[in-house]
Design an enzyme around this catalytic site. Structure first.
Site, PDB file in Angstrom:
ATOM      1  N   VAL A  71       0.840  -1.202   0.000  1.00  0.00           N
ATOM      2  CA  VAL A  71       0.000   0.000   0.000  1.00  0.00           C
ATOM      3  C   VAL A  71       0.874   1.252   0.000  1.00  0.00           C
ATOM      4  O   VAL A  71       0.589   2.242  -0.671  1.00  0.00           O
ATOM      5  CB  VAL A  71      -0.931  -0.013   1.228  1.00  0.00           C
ATOM      6  CG1 VAL A  71      -1.663   1.299   1.346  1.00  0.00           C
ATOM      7  CG2 VAL A  71      -1.896  -1.164   1.107  1.00  0.00           C
ATOM      8  N   GLU A 111      -1.060   4.874  -5.743  1.00  0.00           N
ATOM      9  CA  GLU A 111      -2.439   4.860  -6.226  1.00  0.00           C
ATOM     10  C   GLU A 111      -3.032   6.267  -6.310  1.00  0.00           C
ATOM     11  O   GLU A 111      -3.972   6.504  -7.045  1.00  0.00           O
ATOM     12  CB  GLU A 111      -3.293   3.952  -5.332  1.00  0.00           C
ATOM     13  CG  GLU A 111      -3.549   4.460  -3.924  1.00  0.00           C
ATOM     14  CD  GLU A 111      -2.289   4.450  -3.066  1.00  0.00           C
ATOM     15  OE1 GLU A 111      -1.427   3.585  -3.295  1.00  0.00           O
ATOM     16  OE2 GLU A 111      -2.154   5.314  -2.194  1.00  0.00           O
ATOM     17  N   ASP A 132      -4.845  35.155 -35.487  1.00  0.00           N
ATOM     18  CA  ASP A 132      -5.500  36.088 -36.398  1.00  0.00           C
ATOM     19  C   ASP A 132      -5.084  37.491 -36.017  1.00  0.00           C
ATOM     20  O   ASP A 132      -4.716  37.733 -34.869  1.00  0.00           O
ATOM     21  CB  ASP A 132      -7.020  36.009 -36.217  1.00  0.00           C
ATOM     22  CG  ASP A 132      -7.603  34.816 -36.924  1.00  0.00           C
ATOM     23  OD1 ASP A 132      -6.943  34.293 -37.823  1.00  0.00           O
ATOM     24  OD2 ASP A 132      -8.723  34.422 -36.561  1.00  0.00           O
ATOM     25  N   ASP A 159     -12.235  31.729 -36.057  1.00  0.00           N
ATOM     26  CA  ASP A 159     -13.601  32.073 -35.656  1.00  0.00           C
ATOM     27  C   ASP A 159     -14.677  31.579 -36.612  1.00  0.00           C
ATOM     28  O   ASP A 159     -15.786  31.308 -36.206  1.00  0.00           O
ATOM     29  CB  ASP A 159     -13.739  33.582 -35.431  1.00  0.00           C
ATOM     30  CG  ASP A 159     -13.127  34.397 -36.550  1.00  0.00           C
ATOM     31  OD1 ASP A 159     -12.865  33.818 -37.618  1.00  0.00           O
ATOM     32  OD2 ASP A 159     -12.924  35.602 -36.369  1.00  0.00           O
ATOM     33  N   ASP A 217     -12.717  27.817 -40.470  1.00  0.00           N
ATOM     34  CA  ASP A 217     -11.518  27.674 -39.642  1.00  0.00           C
ATOM     35  C   ASP A 217     -11.540  26.350 -38.873  1.00  0.00           C
ATOM     36  O   ASP A 217     -10.521  25.931 -38.325  1.00  0.00           O
ATOM     37  CB  ASP A 217     -11.421  28.816 -38.617  1.00  0.00           C
ATOM     38  CG  ASP A 217     -11.088  30.138 -39.283  1.00  0.00           C
ATOM     39  OD1 ASP A 217     -10.489  30.103 -40.372  1.00  0.00           O
ATOM     40  OD2 ASP A 217     -11.434  31.187 -38.722  1.00  0.00           O
TER      41      ASP A 217
HETATM   42  P1  ATP Z   1      -8.067  38.057 -39.642  1.00  0.00           P
HETATM   43  O1  ATP Z   1      -9.255  38.235 -38.766  1.00  0.00           O
HETATM   44  O2  ATP Z   1      -7.751  36.643 -39.929  1.00  0.00           O
HETATM   45  O3  ATP Z   1      -6.890  38.876 -39.251  1.00  0.00           O
HETATM   46  P2  ATP Z   1      -9.259  39.706 -41.507  1.00  0.00           P
HETATM   47  O4  ATP Z   1     -10.510  39.726 -40.771  1.00  0.00           O
HETATM   48  O5  ATP Z   1      -8.394  40.904 -41.504  1.00  0.00           O
HETATM   49  O6  ATP Z   1      -8.435  38.496 -41.097  1.00  0.00           O
HETATM   50  P3  ATP Z   1     -10.837  39.221 -43.810  1.00  0.00           P
HETATM   51  O7  ATP Z   1     -12.009  39.512 -42.955  1.00  0.00           O
HETATM   52  O8  ATP Z   1     -10.773  37.981 -44.586  1.00  0.00           O
HETATM   53  O9  ATP Z   1      -9.513  39.271 -42.997  1.00  0.00           O
HETATM   54  O10 ATP Z   1     -10.669  40.467 -44.756  1.00  0.00           O
HETATM   55  C1  ATP Z   1      -9.778  40.448 -45.816  1.00  0.00           C
HETATM   56  C2  ATP Z   1      -9.958  41.679 -46.674  1.00  0.00           C
HETATM   57  O11 ATP Z   1     -11.293  41.713 -47.176  1.00  0.00           O
HETATM   58  C3  ATP Z   1      -9.756  42.986 -45.940  1.00  0.00           C
HETATM   59  O12 ATP Z   1      -8.441  43.423 -46.078  1.00  0.00           O
HETATM   60  C4  ATP Z   1     -10.700  43.935 -46.648  1.00  0.00           C
HETATM   61  O13 ATP Z   1     -10.049  44.550 -47.739  1.00  0.00           O
HETATM   62  C5  ATP Z   1     -11.775  43.035 -47.186  1.00  0.00           C
HETATM   63  N1  ATP Z   1     -12.984  43.089 -46.362  1.00  0.00           N
HETATM   64  C6  ATP Z   1     -13.092  42.844 -45.052  1.00  0.00           C
HETATM   65  N2  ATP Z   1     -14.354  42.931 -44.642  1.00  0.00           N
HETATM   66  C7  ATP Z   1     -15.084  43.254 -45.715  1.00  0.00           C
HETATM   67  C8  ATP Z   1     -16.474  43.458 -45.950  1.00  0.00           C
HETATM   68  N3  ATP Z   1     -17.373  43.374 -44.982  1.00  0.00           N
HETATM   69  N4  ATP Z   1     -16.871  43.761 -47.196  1.00  0.00           N
HETATM   70  C9  ATP Z   1     -15.975  43.819 -48.192  1.00  0.00           C
HETATM   71  N5  ATP Z   1     -14.675  43.630 -48.039  1.00  0.00           N
HETATM   72  C10 ATP Z   1     -14.206  43.342 -46.822  1.00  0.00           C
END
Ligand code: ATP
Length: 884
Positions: A285, A290, A332, A613, A617
């Site tokens: 023991v 344990e 990100d 997110d 992903d």
């Molecule tokens: P992460 O969160 O991974 O750092 P991110 O959020 O910066 O990435 P995305 O959201 O994919 O990346 O955006 C990439 C590109 O798309 C941006 O640089 C911008 O030019 C364009 N973008 C972002 N949001 C919008 C939107 N709502 N409408 C149009 N174009 C957008």
């Protein structure tokens, strides 16, 4: 019911719900109380407290003890001695131990359940006409579920609205492709997989949005019918727990072998077989560790609780352990490293002079192609979109006005893959216009014209390169840039054909916005680097924007490289493996690139953490050793795939979690170190006495008492030790490193010997100098006291590899408590007469106590000497390295 064969209205009526307002709040509550929670019940998952108590006896060591008690009882009875104290004590200790086990287990269980609740999936429904986010298990039949991209569907339902709603239901129907949902009726005979106006519990929304009336919940859903076939929860045992379980077994077998030897030796020396049997059992023991797996579970559970207070919710227990060896953190950018508080600071109208009219046009287009909505005067929506809407409002353009003038008739939503979004508007005169906004470098390639004054001219090579230059300048200034373009149509275009709609557009202008880094991020990056953990930025943004922010944060330094999504796509896996070693920024990447990035970093065995997110992903979160989902902005699917959730979406939180993870591992090591060195001390005491031909210095009950009572207190307290500040100054632990690495194994042996020697010494002194009757009682009492007290003292040595006096010695209040309680119990057992009789000891006088105290304190100076020697050797080693 064949809901798919009925009109939405009929379904609403039969389920007593309003399609516009959903159920009332009271009705929702009533139905929940009547029909029960929306959960899948597995068979035999819950075990009551009584069951758990008896489960404690299902253990080799406990069975051994019970057998010993029975045999002891039988022998005493046959001998007619009527001395059943030993049996009673053994049973009492076994019961006490089982009770302690149940208490510890339920504490751990409670902590785990609380955490499970925190990370339980949420559902969005309409209640009394308002959007309500409620736990999935509270959804009832008749609820109107609001379905959004990335959300889990937690009940079966009839679709009543679909805006490009696409779901993934492979878990239920086996269909691996996305299923587009419709609202029209289907015939009665339609098979499950083809009922496109139904959504199924257990699936999730891949794209678009929509609404559905919940038609079945819990075990009545399609997945409920097969729930009992589904595998139980993931394996929650950590590698360390498994390894310790095995180590325990091996040590246990070794211990049994030693016991057998001792038994045989005793018999050969003509000791009484019964006494030898009892000694061997109690030694077994003493030797079988344990308590190890239980201690690890408790330390992990407590660690998880501690982390939840620091914004980290652990979803899978093994992650706690893995965190401590994280070597790369891929994070990100937007929102995690930055504040995600966007503000437009520059509008580039791409004209020769400042053109007010064009500026207004740019802002109008940004207001049209925008998903923000107004709630109580405030704009709500994605930060990028909100920044653009706010810039438009500052320029005097109100979202509602332009959207009323040119109503939206459809849209192609934004996606991180395309990095664009498009809206379709009717112009009132029978013509149509699409407005597209997105990442400039991508949008430029989809434009064939641009505006010069009021004229549309060709967007040719020189104009394109000028626009690219402007985009580059803004990006290099750490701005996030979004461009906007439009196209006029005589007939309504078909938005499903993205490639033809987002083509031949007229480029108008760009907006640049700042997104300041989080104030705590730079420090967290520095801490990471000091700890040998490599921070890497992954973003959808432009490479220059990414690089500028990464430089501000210290992630990117001279000599590092940046890789874009385009370059990454062109690389072979092998090229990527060698490229990642210098790369700290990945820009313009799409979610699908993340899996390759994780794998590339894992190539050399590194433990990789990755944030995410979106739905897309999820695969990367699963592949990563530590998938971290965002608590605020993350989708339910990402959370479901992750090992842990950051409730504040913050990079600094991951670093804090790594620190906690290292602390937890250290604490487990401390507890193991303590328990094993103590166990070995006990074996050595008995074994050495046997070899010297002495009487046995410790009786079975002494061993049981020390092992099951006084020992477990400091072991748990060590698990609660505060995280050592300097734990972030050493490199991450290697994935394959064993628990006993770094000389721990030999330390355990040496310290075990020390404790054994001290107990033997106490026995000898007691017997030779203080025992008048020479019946070994005083010697045994002193050996018993020294064994237990020296272990309590020794537990303080575990707290750090540094000298105890270099750290705050009494910082761990639990350990101080364990020392006090343990000492009181020990002194009580010896000094309170009835107890002393039971334990076959005699109260000690002052001189004897002084000797006991002096011996029990010895582990402090001895181990301090050992630590000093180690430090000296370390320094010498470093010196040698410097010289060579
Ligand atoms: P992460 O969160 O991974 O750092 P991110 O959020 O910066 O990435 P995305 O959201 O994919 O990346 O955006 C990439 C590109 O798309 C941006 O640089 C911008 O030019 C364009 N973008 C972002 N949001 C919008 C939107 N709502 N409408 C149009 N174009 C957008």
């Amino acid at each position: 019911m064949d809901w798919w064969n009925q009109e939405s209205k009929e379904v609403g009526q039969s389920l007593g719900t309003s399609l516009e307002n959903g159920l009332s709040i009271e009705e929702g509550r009533k139905r929940l109380a009547e029909k029960g929670k929306n959960i899948l019940q597995h068979e035999g998952t819950d075990s009551g407290i009584i069951r758990r108590f008896f489960a404690q006896f299902n253990d080799f060591m406990v069975m051994l003890l019970i057998a010993a008690a029975v045999i002891s009882f039988g022998v005493s009875y046959l001998n007619g001695e009527k001395d059943f104290i030993d049996s009673i004590i053994i049973i009492a200790i076994v019961v006490l131990n089982a009770l302690l086990g149940v208490i510890q287990e339920s504490k751990a269980q409670k902590a785990l359940e609380a955490l499970k609740k925190m990370s339980a999936p949420k559902a969005v429904v309409l209640r009394s006409g308002k959007r309500a986010e409620i736990p999935s298990e509270d959804v009832v039949v008749g609820d109107i579920m609001l379905l959004e991209t990335g959300g889990y569907i937690c009940a079966d339902g009839r679709v009543i609205e679909s805006r490009g709603l696409k779901t993934e239901e492979s878990a239920i129907t086996g269909e691996s492709l996305a299923v587009e949902k419709e609202t029209k009726n289907f015939s009665k005979e339609t098979a499950l997989g083809d009922r496109k106006n139904m959504v199924l519990s257990g699936s999730f929304v891949l794209g678009g949005s929509g609404r559905a009336i919940a038609t079945a919940t819990g075990m009545n859903t399609e997945i409920g019918r097969i729930a009992n076939l589904l595998a139980e929860q993931d394996d929650q045992e950590t590698p360390l727990q498994k390894k310790l379980g095995q180590t325990g077994k091996t040590l246990g077998m070794g211990a049994l072998a030693i016991c057998a030897i001792i038994f045989v030796m005793g018999i050969m020396r003509q000791e009484q077989p019964f006494n030898m049997f009892m000694t061997s059992v109690s030694l077994a023991v003493a030797a079988i560790p344990e308590g190890l797996p239980a201690i690890v579970t408790i330390v992990l559970a407590i660690g998880m609780q501690r982390m939840s207070k620091k914004n980290t919710i652990i979803r899978r227990l093994p992650a706690v352990e893995t965190l401590g060896s994280a070597a790369v953190i891929c994070s990100d950018k937007t929102g995690t490293l930055t504040q995600n508080k966007m503000k437009v600071v520059k509008i580039s109208d791409y004209g020769k002079q400042r053109d007010e009219e064009k500026r207004q046009l740019i802002l109008t287009l940004f207001a049209l192609c925008n998903d923000c909505r107004r709630e109580k005067e405030k704009l709500v929506g994605d930060p990028t979109e909100r920044a653009l809407a706010e810039a438009a409002e500052e320029g005097g353009i109100k979202l509602e006005d332009v959207q009323k003038e040119m109503p939206r008739e459809g849209e192609i939503p934004f996606s991180s893959e395309r990095k664009m979004m498009t809206t379709l508007h009717s112009m009132g005169d029978g013509t149509w216009m699409t407005v597209t906004k997105g990442a400039p470098d991508i949008l430029f390639d989809c434009c064939s014209k641009c505006l010069e004054g009021h004229r549309q001219v060709a967007f040719d090579g020189s104009k394109k390169s000028k626009a690219r230059m402007q985009n580059g300048e803004m990006a290099a200034g750490a701005l996030r840039v979004v461009a906007v373009a439009f196209r006029e149509w005589k007939e309504k275009p078909d938005l499903r054909k993205k490639d033809t709609v987002e083509r031949d557009m007229v480029f108008v202008g760009m907006a640049g916005m700042i997104d300041p880094p989080r104030p705590e991020a730079a420090n967290a990056v520095a801490l990471c680097k000091k700890a040998g953990v490599r921070p890497v930025m992954i973003t959808g943004d432009h490479v220059l924007t990414a690089q500028a922010i990464a430089t501000q944060l210290g992630i990117y330094q001279k000599g590092d490289t940046c890789i874009t999504g385009q370059e990454l796509s062109a690389m072979s896996d092998k090229d990527l493996y060698s490229a990642v070693s210098h790369c700290t920024v990945f820009a313009r990447v799409a979610p699908e690139h993340k899996v390759r990035i994780v794998k590339a970093y894992q190539q050399d065995g590194s433990v990789v953490a990755m944030t995410g997110d979106g739905v897309n992903d999820a695969p990367a979160l699963k592949v990563a050793d530590i998938g971290c989902a965002m608590g605020k902005s993350g989708t339910e699917v990402a959370k479901g795939a992750a090992d842990m959730i950051l409730t504040d979406d913050n990079f600094a939180t991951i670093v804090e979690a790594v620190k906690e993870g290292r602390g937890i591992y250290d604490n487990i090591r401390k507890a193991v170190h303590f328990l094993l060195s103590s166990n070995i001390g006990e074996i050595i005491t008995i074994f050495a006495a046997m070899c010297f031909g002495w009487a046995t210095p410790l009786l079975p009950i002494h061993l049981l008492w020390v092992n099951l009572v006084t020992d477990s207190l400091p072991a748990i307290a060590l698990g609660l030790d505060p995280v050592e500040e300097d734990c972030m100054e050493r490199p991450p632990r290697e994935r394959e490193s064993t628990l006993f690495g770094g000389g721990l194994g030999s330390k355990i042996m040496v310290e075990g010997m020390m404790i054994g020697m001290l107990a033997l010494l106490a026995f000898a002194i007691g017997h030779i100098y203080f025992d008048q009757e020479k019946m070994y009682v005083t010697g045994r009492t002193m050996a018993f006291a020294v064994l237990s007290l020296s272990q309590l003292v020794h537990s303080f040595n575990m707290r750090s590899e540094h000298s105890l006096f270099a750290i705050h010695p009494f910082e761990n209040r639990w350990l101080v408590g364990a020392l006090i309680l343990g000492t009181l119990l020990q002194v009580g057992v010896i000094m309170v007469q009835p107890l002393a009789t039971v334990f076959k000891v005699a109260p000690l006088d002052t001189t004897e106590w002084l000797v006991v105290v002096a011996l029990a304190l010895m582990p402090l100076p001895i181990v301090e000497l050992e630590k000093w020697k180690d430090r000296l050797l370390d320094r010498k080693g470093e010196g040698k390295e410097l010289v060579s």
